[in-house]
Scaffold this active site. Structure first.
Site, short mmCIF file in Angstrom:
data_model
loop_
_atom_site.label_atom_id
_atom_site.label_comp_id
_atom_site.label_asym_id
_atom_site.label_seq_id
_atom_site.Cartn_x
_atom_site.Cartn_y
_atom_site.Cartn_z
N ASP A 163 -16.87 6.55 -0.24
CA ASP A 163 -16.83 5.76 0.99
C ASP A 163 -15.82 4.65 0.79
O ASP A 163 -15.04 4.67 -0.17
CB ASP A 163 -18.24 5.23 1.31
CG ASP A 163 -18.48 5.12 2.82
OD1 ASP A 163 -17.62 4.52 3.49
OD2 ASP A 163 -19.50 5.64 3.29
N ASP A 164 -15.85 3.64 1.65
CA ASP A 164 -14.92 2.53 1.50
C ASP A 164 -15.17 1.74 0.23
O ASP A 164 -14.28 1.09 -0.30
CB ASP A 164 -15.01 1.59 2.70
CG ASP A 164 -14.40 2.22 3.96
OD1 ASP A 164 -13.56 3.11 3.82
OD2 ASP A 164 -14.77 1.81 5.07
N HIS A 195 -8.46 2.38 -7.87
CA HIS A 195 -7.22 2.21 -7.12
C HIS A 195 -6.08 2.71 -7.99
O HIS A 195 -6.02 2.42 -9.20
CB HIS A 195 -7.02 0.73 -6.77
CG HIS A 195 -5.77 0.49 -5.95
ND1 HIS A 195 -5.72 0.76 -4.60
CD2 HIS A 195 -4.56 -0.01 -6.29
CE1 HIS A 195 -4.51 0.44 -4.15
NE2 HIS A 195 -3.80 -0.02 -5.16
N THR A 196 -5.15 3.47 -7.40
CA THR A 196 -4.02 4.02 -8.15
C THR A 196 -2.72 3.70 -7.43
O THR A 196 -2.62 3.78 -6.20
CB THR A 196 -4.13 5.54 -8.30
OG1 THR A 196 -4.32 6.13 -7.00
CG2 THR A 196 -5.32 5.91 -9.17
N CYS A 209 0.82 -1.21 0.00
CA CYS A 209 0.00 0.00 0.00
C CYS A 209 0.85 1.26 0.00
O CYS A 209 0.34 2.35 -0.26
CB CYS A 209 -0.95 0.00 1.20
SG CYS A 209 -2.44 -0.97 0.90
#
Length: 767
Positions: A463-464, A555-556, A426
């Protein structure tokens, strides 16, 4: 393909325009690369004409390729991004280039080499028959159309007016006459069918040249029957008429403008210091007099204290000093002055009216001296061809040690590079502040569809996870795809990727609803990561919004090279799904796009593909399959698939297996992208080709067709390829016509569906 990033990007150098100076600078940047500097060439076209050979091209001595610099392989050699668009302004306070059809392009240093345009009155601008010689690309398009019209109707008399009696107008007059006379002779028509009129405001032809040169060209023009109108100021141009201040009126079918050079209005409007004519004022370092991060060269620039004519020789001479000072300003070193020469040798072709280039002649002008001889044309031809060879025969790139290159950058950039130690997991994610800024920017330009009540939680209130509502009478269709960039423009790559990923939704007969993005952007300083992600997502959102779909999250991460993909959701009626199992005997197979993207981009990686081939491939990949899918369904298609990584035969084999049918394919009916056959004949294929060749086991007569060059393209993996559908035979012709009207002009019926046989080879290929 985007080049892998070995060191983080810390500076952006943007080159606006593909003129001679920038072409030379790009070649030198390829030979002496700057680590940490991202180069972007922003230009309207992927090739640029060499002005020294343009009259010879008009006369018919040179082909298009012989007199144009192909910017795609040149940009790839320089490891530069190539953005094709028209510049309409500069946002100097924020250091951005404003474009006509894409998001603004950020820079740290910008260089401008866009040439000039003739000054023509407003009344003539709106006329299709009134054609300025610059921009040269547009002029050549008109010229090609004119040639076609003369070829189709050679017996029809034609009159051409050329306004401007400088060297450009004189050369153009002779070249136009030579080419059109040749066309008329081939059609057995008299040369008198063509009349040419040259209008010059002054009383002297070719002012600025010696009296001998002026008089000699006057005699040549008169001897060849070109009507000279000296001392005539053109005041009005109508559809088929040129009117002068003296009252002279001449009927002209076409009018070419070769008058005094002018600069586009946006240059002065941007706030740059300019001269009285609107050209960018630069100092002896080719740097703007008002903005030290702006450079300019070629016709668009005027060197303070050293004014020179707008001639290609100066643009060529400025290439090396421009490169040197761009390199120096990026590395914080003192700049080196450039003083243009006062006198230069001018070689002007006379476009002899013969069928051989070897029998042409030229006139040399040097100050007050002038001379005419056939060998001068041969000298000019040799010089021009040698110049063009510098760009068609690019050397191997000279790699420098990374530490040496990094040391060339400014000290503050060096310290930032040392701190960019990249983590995995991450820790490789793009920072939240960068994401927030990018999302704010792109949502202003591409607001989420307001009528999507089925998206309960998306980017408008992140949000998530995203939350979707699936209507009770619909089924959810999902697909995902992700791949490395095949083109060095993140905005265009974002559009291509989105179209590619959405194609599975369209092929199933579904309507796109939403998408999640997965992006990898090259290592860079935070501001550079933001710029890349902004360009990439802007492209993806452009395609998504055209399809009516919303981006709901993603996601990046950072990595060595640009990559992107989407997880797409679509909605469909259960009983209207298009599946591979629906193929039925008696149906016709329709393919909506041409093949060849895999082979063409494999050639592009080797710098062996022409820029215009890649342009055509990109145009095809930017075309969404949505309208094609709707059209196919309206014409009762019962089965469909999109042609992607497995190639045409791989996907066709899936359809035959799923539906338990056989098919017959007509090889010559299959549309191919321009250049695709040429590159496979040279042995260039995609790296996935060997795996895809396994589908040949499904072809009953493969041994009879395998030696045909185009047969290799049956296995060519496609990016954002077309749809392959099975349509009732009685609807096929209407379906193809409707597809072509929608813009899928390469749609073809490529074969038919047969009843199943016991053979494990259900595919037959007809020659």
């Amino acid at each position: 393909m985007m080049n892998p990033v070995s060191e983080p990007i810390v500076k952006d150098l943007v080159l606006v325009g593909g003129g001679h100076s920038h072409a030379i600078a790009l070649r030198m940047l390829g030979m002496q690369p700057l680590s940490g500097v991202r180069i972007t060439l922003l230009t309207e076209a992927s090739d640029t004409p060499y002005s020294g050979m343009l009259p010879g091209h008009i006369a018919g001595f040179y082909s298009h390729d012989e007199c144009h610099i192909d910017l795609r392989p040149l940009a790839q050699f320089a490891q530069a991004q190539l953005y094709l668009d028209r510049v309409v302004g500069l946002d100097l306070p924020n250091k951005r280039v404003i474009c006509a059809h894409r998001p603004p392009v950020a820079f740290d240093v910008v260089s401008i080499d866009i040439g000039s345009t003739p000054t023509i009155p407003d009344i003539a601008r709106a006329l299709e028959s009134s054609i300025p010689v610059k921009p040269i690309r547009r002029f050549l398009d008109h010229w090609d159309q004119l040639i076609e019209q003369v070829v189709e109707n050679p017996e029809k008399p034609i009159c051409i007016g050329i306004i401007g009696g400088g060297a450009g107008g004189v050369e153009l007059s002779l070249a136009v006459q030579r080419h059109l006379h040749k066309v008329l002779r081939r059609s057995q028509q008299p040369p008198e069918n063509l009349s040419l009129h040259l209008f010059q405001r002054g009383t002297v032809l070719m002012p600025g040249y010696s009296r001998w040169v002026s008089d000699r060209f006057y005699k040549i023009l008169a001897q060849r029957g070109i009507h000279l109108h000296l001392g005539e100021t053109v005041t009005e141009v109508q559809a088929h008429q040129v009117r002068c201040e003296s009252g002279l009126t001449v009927a002209c079918d076409y009018t070419f403008w070769v008058t005094q050079a002018a600069a586009p209005n946006w240059v002065k409007a941007s706030g740059l210091a300019t001269d009285a004519q609107g050209f960018i004022g630069v100092d002896e370092n080719l740097r703007s007099l008002s903005h030290p991060f702006v450079f300019a060269a070629g016709d668009i620039a005027t060197v303070k204290n050293h004014p020179r004519p707008k001639a290609g020789v100066f643009a060529v001479r400025q290439g090396k000093p421009l490169f040197e000072n761009l390199r120096r300003t990026l590395s914080g070193q003192p700049l080196k002055p450039y003083i243009p020469q006062k006198r230069y040798l001018s070689l002007i072709g006379t476009s002899e009216d013969s069928d051989s280039n070897q029998h042409n002649a030229a006139i040399a002008s040097w100050g007050s001296l002038g001379y005419e001889a056939p060998w001068l044309w041969q000298l000019k031809d040799a010089i021009d061809r040698r110049f063009m060879e510098r760009f068609s025969q690019l050397p191997e790139m000279m790699q420098q040690p990374a530490s040496t290159l990094t040391a060339q950058l400014q000290p503050e950039s060096n310290s930032k590079i040392q701190n960019l130690m990249r983590c995995g997991g991450c820790g490789a994610k793009v920072g939240s502040s960068v994401l927030e800024r990018v999302l704010q920017r792109i949502q202003q330009e591409y607001p989420q569809p307001s009528d999507r009540a089925d998206i309960l939680i998306g980017l408008d209130a992140p949000d998530d996870a995203a939350v979707l509502q699936i209507p009770a009478d619909r089924v959810l269709v999902q697909t995902i795809d992700y791949f490395r960039s095949l083109i060095n423009d993140p905005f265009v790559f974002g559009q291509i990727s989105a179209n590619h990923c959405l194609s599975d939704i369209f092929a199933m007969g579904a309507v796109p609803q939403s998408a999640l993005a997965l992006a990898t952007v090259p290592y860079a300083l935070e501001a550079k990561v933001e710029e890349t992600l902004y360009q990439l997502l802007s492209g993806a959102l452009k395609a998504l919004h055209q399809a009516g779909a919303a981006l709901i999250g993603g996601h990046t991460t950072e990595g060595a090279e640009l990559a992107f993909g989407l997880s797409c959701n679509g909605l469909a009626e259960r009983d209207r799904l298009l599946r591979k199992t629906g193929t039925q005997p008696g149906q016709v197979l329709i393919l909506t796009k041409a093949l060849g993207t895999g082979a063409l981009f494999a050639a592009d990686m080797q710098r062996r593909a022409k820029g215009r081939w890649i342009d055509a491939a990109v145009e095809s990949m930017l075309q969404s399959n949505q309208a094609a899918a709707e059209c196919l369904m309206q014409h009762q298609a019962s089965a469909c698939t999109d042609i992607t990584g497995f190639g045409l035969l791989g996907h066709l084999a899936e359809m035959t297996q799923a539906s338990q049918v056989a098919v017959e394919v007509k090889l010559e009916a299959i549309p191919l992208l321009a250049g695709a056959r040429t590159v496979v004949e040279q042995g260039i294929v995609s790296s996935l080709q060997p795996q895809n060749l396994r589908a040949a086991l499904k072809v009953q007569n493969w041994s009879k067709v395998s030696d045909r060059p185009e047969s290799a393209l049956l296995f060519d993996p496609q990016t954002s390829g077309g749809l392959l559908a099975a349509v009732p035979a009685e609807r096929a012709s209407d379906c193809i016509s409707a597809l072509q009207l929608l813009g899928y002009w390469q749609s073809r019926a490529i074969g038919g569906v047969l009843p199943s046989t016991s053979s494990p080879e259900p595919i037959t290929i007809e020659l």
